[in-house]
Motif scaffolding. Structure first.
Motif, mmCIF file in Angstrom:
data_model
loop_
_atom_site.group_PDB
_atom_site.id
_atom_site.type_symbol
_atom_site.label_atom_id
_atom_site.label_comp_id
_atom_site.label_asym_id
_atom_site.label_seq_id
_atom_site.Cartn_x
_atom_site.Cartn_y
_atom_site.Cartn_z
ATOM 1 N N GLY A 13 39.849 40.406 47.903
ATOM 2 C CA GLY A 13 39.117 41.653 47.673
ATOM 3 C C GLY A 13 37.712 41.715 48.239
ATOM 4 N N ILE A 14 36.828 42.305 47.453
ATOM 5 C CA ILE A 14 35.465 42.588 47.887
ATOM 6 C C ILE A 14 34.706 41.287 48.182
ATOM 7 C CG2 ILE A 14 33.261 43.624 47.172
ATOM 8 C CD1 ILE A 14 34.983 45.528 45.345
ATOM 9 N N ARG A 37 37.459 30.578 41.721
ATOM 10 C CA ARG A 37 37.900 29.789 40.564
ATOM 11 C C ARG A 37 38.894 28.725 40.984
ATOM 12 N NH1 ARG A 37 41.146 33.425 36.651
ATOM 13 N NH2 ARG A 37 41.783 33.853 38.781
ATOM 14 N N VAL A 64 33.588 31.538 36.664
ATOM 15 C CA VAL A 64 32.404 32.115 36.012
ATOM 16 C C VAL A 64 32.450 31.997 34.485
ATOM 17 C CG1 VAL A 64 31.896 33.711 37.908
ATOM 18 C CG2 VAL A 64 33.306 34.504 35.989
ATOM 19 N N ALA A 89 32.912 38.511 40.679
ATOM 20 C CA ALA A 89 34.188 38.203 40.013
ATOM 21 C C ALA A 89 34.425 39.167 38.853
ATOM 22 C CB ALA A 89 34.171 36.765 39.501
ATOM 23 N N VAL A 91 37.919 41.155 36.361
ATOM 24 C CA VAL A 91 39.338 41.491 36.172
ATOM 25 C C VAL A 91 39.472 42.768 35.350
ATOM 26 C CG1 VAL A 91 40.641 39.344 36.396
ATOM 27 C CG2 VAL A 91 39.301 39.721 34.344
ATOM 28 N N GLY A 139 29.440 46.608 40.654
ATOM 29 C CA GLY A 139 29.581 47.464 39.473
ATOM 30 C C GLY A 139 30.774 48.378 39.644
ATOM 31 N N TYR A 153 37.922 47.242 29.444
ATOM 32 C CA TYR A 153 37.375 47.063 30.792
ATOM 33 C C TYR A 153 36.071 47.853 30.930
ATOM 34 C CZ TYR A 153 36.828 47.332 35.871
ATOM 35 O OH TYR A 153 36.319 47.268 37.145
ATOM 36 N N LYS A 157 32.166 46.695 31.606
ATOM 37 C CA LYS A 157 31.363 47.166 32.742
ATOM 38 C C LYS A 157 30.134 47.972 32.290
ATOM 39 C CE LYS A 157 33.751 45.370 36.150
ATOM 40 N NZ LYS A 157 33.187 44.345 37.021
ATOM 41 N N PRO A 185 37.637 53.456 43.125
ATOM 42 C CA PRO A 185 38.817 52.667 43.486
ATOM 43 C C PRO A 185 38.689 51.996 44.853
ATOM 44 C CG PRO A 185 39.330 55.031 43.421
ATOM 45 C CD PRO A 185 37.955 54.866 42.889
ATOM 46 N N ASP A 189 42.889 43.130 45.575
ATOM 47 C CA ASP A 189 43.957 42.604 44.709
ATOM 48 C C ASP A 189 43.751 43.002 43.254
ATOM 49 O OD1 ASP A 189 45.106 41.519 46.891
ATOM 50 O OD2 ASP A 189 44.914 39.420 46.276
ATOM 51 N N PHE A 190 42.789 43.912 43.033
ATOM 52 C CA PHE A 190 42.446 44.290 41.659
ATOM 53 C C PHE A 190 43.670 44.733 40.856
ATOM 54 C CE2 PHE A 190 40.726 47.225 38.439
ATOM 55 C CZ PHE A 190 39.792 46.402 37.840
HETATM 56 P P1 NAD Z 1 40.163 41.274 43.271
HETATM 57 O O1 NAD Z 1 41.072 41.046 42.106
HETATM 58 O O2 NAD Z 1 40.744 41.236 44.626
HETATM 59 O O3 NAD Z 1 38.929 40.276 43.226
HETATM 60 C C1 NAD Z 1 38.375 39.770 42.035
HETATM 61 C C2 NAD Z 1 38.164 38.289 42.207
HETATM 62 O O4 NAD Z 1 37.569 37.733 41.029
HETATM 63 C C3 NAD Z 1 39.487 37.563 42.442
HETATM 64 O O5 NAD Z 1 39.396 36.801 43.620
HETATM 65 C C4 NAD Z 1 39.642 36.697 41.214
HETATM 66 O O6 NAD Z 1 40.301 35.483 41.475
HETATM 67 C C5 NAD Z 1 38.194 36.485 40.818
HETATM 68 N N1 NAD Z 1 38.073 35.998 39.439
HETATM 69 C C6 NAD Z 1 38.740 36.397 38.334
HETATM 70 N N2 NAD Z 1 38.386 35.649 37.284
HETATM 71 C C7 NAD Z 1 37.464 34.758 37.722
HETATM 72 C C8 NAD Z 1 36.739 33.705 37.123
HETATM 73 N N3 NAD Z 1 36.871 33.400 35.818
HETATM 74 N N4 NAD Z 1 35.867 32.994 37.875
HETATM 75 C C9 NAD Z 1 35.718 33.267 39.189
HETATM 76 N N5 NAD Z 1 36.402 34.231 39.824
HETATM 77 C C10 NAD Z 1 37.262 34.973 39.097
HETATM 78 O O7 NAD Z 1 39.507 42.695 43.008
HETATM 79 P P2 NAD Z 1 38.157 43.352 43.604
HETATM 80 O O8 NAD Z 1 38.399 44.799 43.600
HETATM 81 O O9 NAD Z 1 37.722 42.708 44.837
HETATM 82 O O10 NAD Z 1 37.143 43.024 42.420
HETATM 83 C C11 NAD Z 1 35.809 42.607 42.614
HETATM 84 C C12 NAD Z 1 34.920 43.305 41.607
HETATM 85 O O11 NAD Z 1 34.951 44.694 41.875
HETATM 86 C C13 NAD Z 1 35.352 43.138 40.150
HETATM 87 O O12 NAD Z 1 34.216 42.856 39.365
HETATM 88 C C14 NAD Z 1 35.923 44.496 39.810
HETATM 89 O O13 NAD Z 1 35.795 44.791 38.439
HETATM 90 C C15 NAD Z 1 35.053 45.395 40.666
HETATM 91 N N6 NAD Z 1 35.622 46.731 40.916
HETATM 92 C C16 NAD Z 1 36.827 46.873 41.519
HETATM 93 C C17 NAD Z 1 37.341 48.146 41.710
HETATM 94 C C18 NAD Z 1 38.674 48.365 42.370
HETATM 95 O O14 NAD Z 1 39.205 49.472 42.287
HETATM 96 N N7 NAD Z 1 39.234 47.402 43.046
HETATM 97 C C19 NAD Z 1 36.618 49.265 41.298
HETATM 98 C C20 NAD Z 1 35.372 49.085 40.697
HETATM 99 C C21 NAD Z 1 34.873 47.797 40.512
#
Ligand code: NAD
Length: 289
Positions: A13-14, A37, A64, A89, A91, A139, A153, A157, A185, A189-190
């Protein structure tokens, strides 16, 4: 001298995109510590950088929720400083509130809220001592307005917003800038990593019919929103770069150039700086004289 960047949650992801982008920056100005992780998942990141970036990228284990792993990762930073900390990081947890177990709620709060906070805790004194630093936090618009079936969730946040805003008022005094990159959004992999109650799950049998049909409607809405409006991680990374390159970064950045009307209802002042300056003045006014 390189800018030392440490990012959490880089296996997908991000976080992964940001690590790749900064490590590949043609200026070679960044040294990236991409943390994850589970190091067994590092191949994806390595594939993206194609092994070309030994001097700008290092991968470290960091969970984390595990303070010791944060401290261990910090001690492996050869420069002995972090200029830019990216708390990314996180979920998701989705479903009717009645079916969420205490364990799964606790887990979301541990990762999203306490995980973010304890990561900042570990790096804060170093940044204060350096007299400079940046903290960037991924955020969510779900941290600014509530979403049905995402109560815990969103609570996690929202809580991050409170922690960050509080800290930002203080950190101004230390030449440390904290910014939230507020995402809607995003294609990552969220949705795969999300803990989600599925319609056929036995846990949903105890839930009343009206809630179930509203949940079904929500899930349809959600998949439509992700199909039609989700941004790519590369677009999100551009916003991180804006914040990184700015000489006076804002407290909040929105990844959508046009703020959705529902977000506007909750955010009177998009960049959040007026509030931080006002609060800082109220509490620390004497230091300005
Ligand atoms: P993603 O699931 O691809 O990435 C999240 C990463 O966090 C994963 O690589 C996961 O392994 C890691 N992670 C989970 N638990 C962890 C832990 N205990 N220690 C270390 N790493 C851990 O999804 P993403 O969209 O890239 O999410 C990144 C951030 O963006 C998150 O904080 C998410 O809440 C936020 N976000 C995502 C969206 C969306 O729609 N995808 C929207 C708003 C905010």
């Amino acid at each position: 001298e390189k800018k030392v960047v440490l990012i959490t949650g880089c296996s997908s992801g991000i976080g992964l995109s940001l690590a790749v982008r900064l490590a590949s920056d043609t200026s070679k100005v960044f040294k990236v510590y991409a943390t994850m992780r589970n190091l067994a998942k590092k191949e994806r990141l390595l594939d993206c950088v194609k092994g070309l970036h030994q001097d700008t990228l290092e991968i470290l284990q960091m969970d984390v929720t595990d303070r010791q792993s944060i401290l261990t990762a910090r001690d492996k930073v050869v420069e002995k400083r972090v200029d830019i900390l990216v708390c990314n990081a996180g979920v998701g947890l989705m479903g009717p509130l009645e079916v969420q177990s205490l364990d799964s709620m606790r887990h979301i709060l541990e990762v999203n809220l306490l995980g973010t906070i304890q990561t900042m805790q570990v790096f804060l004194s170093g940044m204060k001592a350096q007299g400079q630093g940046r903290i960037l936090v991924t955020g969510s618009t779900g941290g600014l307005h509530g979403l049905p079936f995402n109560e815990v969730y969103c609570a996690s946040k929202f809580a991050i917003e409170g922690a960050c805003e509080s800290l930002a008022v203080l950190l101004q005094r230390f030449n440390i800038q904290l910014s939230l990159i507020e995402c809607g959004p995003v294609n990552s992999d969220f949705l795969i990593n999300l803990q989600k109650a599925e319609l056929g799950d036995s846990s949903l049998q105890q839930v009343d019919g009206q809630t179930l049909s509203l949940y079904e409607k929500y899930l349809q809405h959600c998949s439509m929103v992700f199909q039609n409006a989700a941004q790519d991680t590369e677009d999100i990374v551009e916003v991180f770069l804006d914040a990184i390159h700015s000489t006076s970064p804002a407290f909040r950045y929105f990844t959508n150039s046009v703020m959705p009307p529902v977000t506007k209802l909750k955010v009177p002042e998009p960049d959040g700086m007026e509030y931080i300056k006002a609060m800082s003045k109220i509490i620390f006014a004497d230091e300005d004289q």
